[in-house]
Design an enzyme around this catalytic site. Structure first.
Site, mmCIF file in Angstrom:
data_model
loop_
_atom_site.group_PDB
_atom_site.id
_atom_site.type_symbol
_atom_site.label_atom_id
_atom_site.label_comp_id
_atom_site.label_asym_id
_atom_site.label_seq_id
_atom_site.Cartn_x
_atom_site.Cartn_y
_atom_site.Cartn_z
ATOM 1 N N ARG A 28 -0.885 4.453 6.567
ATOM 2 C CA ARG A 28 -1.012 2.955 6.201
ATOM 3 C C ARG A 28 -0.563 1.903 7.319
ATOM 4 O O ARG A 28 -1.177 0.875 7.431
ATOM 5 C CB ARG A 28 0.099 2.748 5.109
ATOM 6 C CG ARG A 28 -0.476 3.684 3.750
ATOM 7 C CD ARG A 28 0.406 3.366 2.528
ATOM 8 N NE ARG A 28 0.299 1.943 2.191
ATOM 9 C CZ ARG A 28 1.095 1.317 1.172
ATOM 10 N NH1 ARG A 28 2.239 2.278 0.820
ATOM 11 N NH2 ARG A 28 1.073 0.083 0.792
ATOM 12 N N CYS A 80 8.437 -2.221 4.159
ATOM 13 C CA CYS A 80 7.847 -1.199 3.745
ATOM 14 C C CYS A 80 6.541 -1.767 2.844
ATOM 15 O O CYS A 80 5.714 -2.701 3.545
ATOM 16 C CB CYS A 80 8.502 -0.262 2.789
ATOM 17 S SG CYS A 80 9.306 -1.222 1.345
#
Length: 283
Positions: free
Chosen positions: A180, A238
């Site tokens: 990611r 995050c």
């Protein structure tokens, strides 16, 4: 004060005179399921069995505001958060222990919020419920009302501009999975990649196979290899400020203070004017 507590230490504390308040924060990241599987139900998991005396706390409703421009898990309204904590029995002068189903992310979110709002004694059960080998109960706890009054600002908090600046002046860690960060896949947000200058530091690499944190010296060595040295200003983000809280907790175990960008990637990438970097290079 250590930020984590072992199951044996918790059992001893629960049997002692200064019994901590226990919060059960079972939660899982919900993503679209092609097979149409129902979302994880933390309250049902709590009802099926929890550490005696623990009170269930709903991450999505009590540890975050509704999703919006601030990301998928923005900061909760401080007054509402304080009321939720008091309902759960949290008081200013009573220790708190939080746990979840073992991943540690949700418990870390509760830990970070309580620390940010000024509670002086909060620890996370290392390894979560799977590490607990004591009895479980199914009846819901009904604690006396606590007296905790949140006072925000006790630990570091970043907004989008602060995170961008810290990526240049200090060390900004991206706690998501490496793919990611690199922008190879993005199952949740509108675009993949990372904040320019941020360094990939998947939070799963902070724990062993059983979900317990690595020894403090190993964590310290890991973060040193990522550029964190004495005096370095450190921030973490995050996807939505949940797994990032777990990385802040890992840094605390290693003796390193760090700020959390709560809006994280879900807030950052919602604004098309913000730059996006892809690939393994921080820049």
């Amino acid at each position: 004060m250590n930020a984590i507590i072992s199951a044996s230490e918790l059992a001893s504390d629960l049997a002692g005179q200064n019994r901590p308040v226990l919060l059960d924060i079972r939660w899982q990241l919900s993503t679209a399921k092609a097979a149409g599987e129902p979302p994880f139900d933390g309250r049902a998991a709590y009802a099926a069995g929890h550490i005696p005396g623990a009170v269930f706390v709903d991450l999505d409703r009590e540890l975050a505001s509704p999703p919006g421009a601030g990301g998928r898990h923005p900061l909760p309204d401080v007054a509402e958060f304080g009321a939720a904590m008091r309902r759960a029995g949290v008081s200013a002068r009573v220790p708190v222990v939080v746990y979840d189903g073992g991943q540690g992310w949700a418990a870390a979110r509760a830990w970070w919020l309580l620390r940010w709002t000024g509670h002086p004694d909060v620890r996370v059960l290392d390894g979560g419920l799977p590490a607990w080998d004591g009895p479980l109960e199914t009846s819901a706890a009904t604690p006396a009302e606590g007296d905790f009054e949140p006072a925000p600002g006790a630990v570091g908090l970043l907004d989008a501009d602060g995170a961008a600046a810290l990526a240049r002046s200090g060390v900004l860690l991206d706690a998501r999975a490496g793919e990611r960060y690199r922008g190879e896949v993005e199952p949740i947000d509108r675009v993949g990649g990372h904040i320019p200058g941020a360094r990939s530091a998947p939070t799963n690499d902070n724990v062993a196979a059983d979900g317990r944190f690595l020894p403090a010296e190993d964590l310290h060595a890991r973060f040193k290899a990522l550029g964190v040295s004495d005096g370095t200003e450190v921030g973490v983000y995050c996807g939505s400020g949940v797994s990032g809280a777990h990385e802040v907790l890992a840094l605390a175990v290693a003796g390193i203070p760090a700020a959390l960008y709560v809006g994280s990637w879900s807030e950052w990438c919602s604004d098309p004017s913000r730059p996006v970097a892809v690939g393994p290079d921080p820049q």
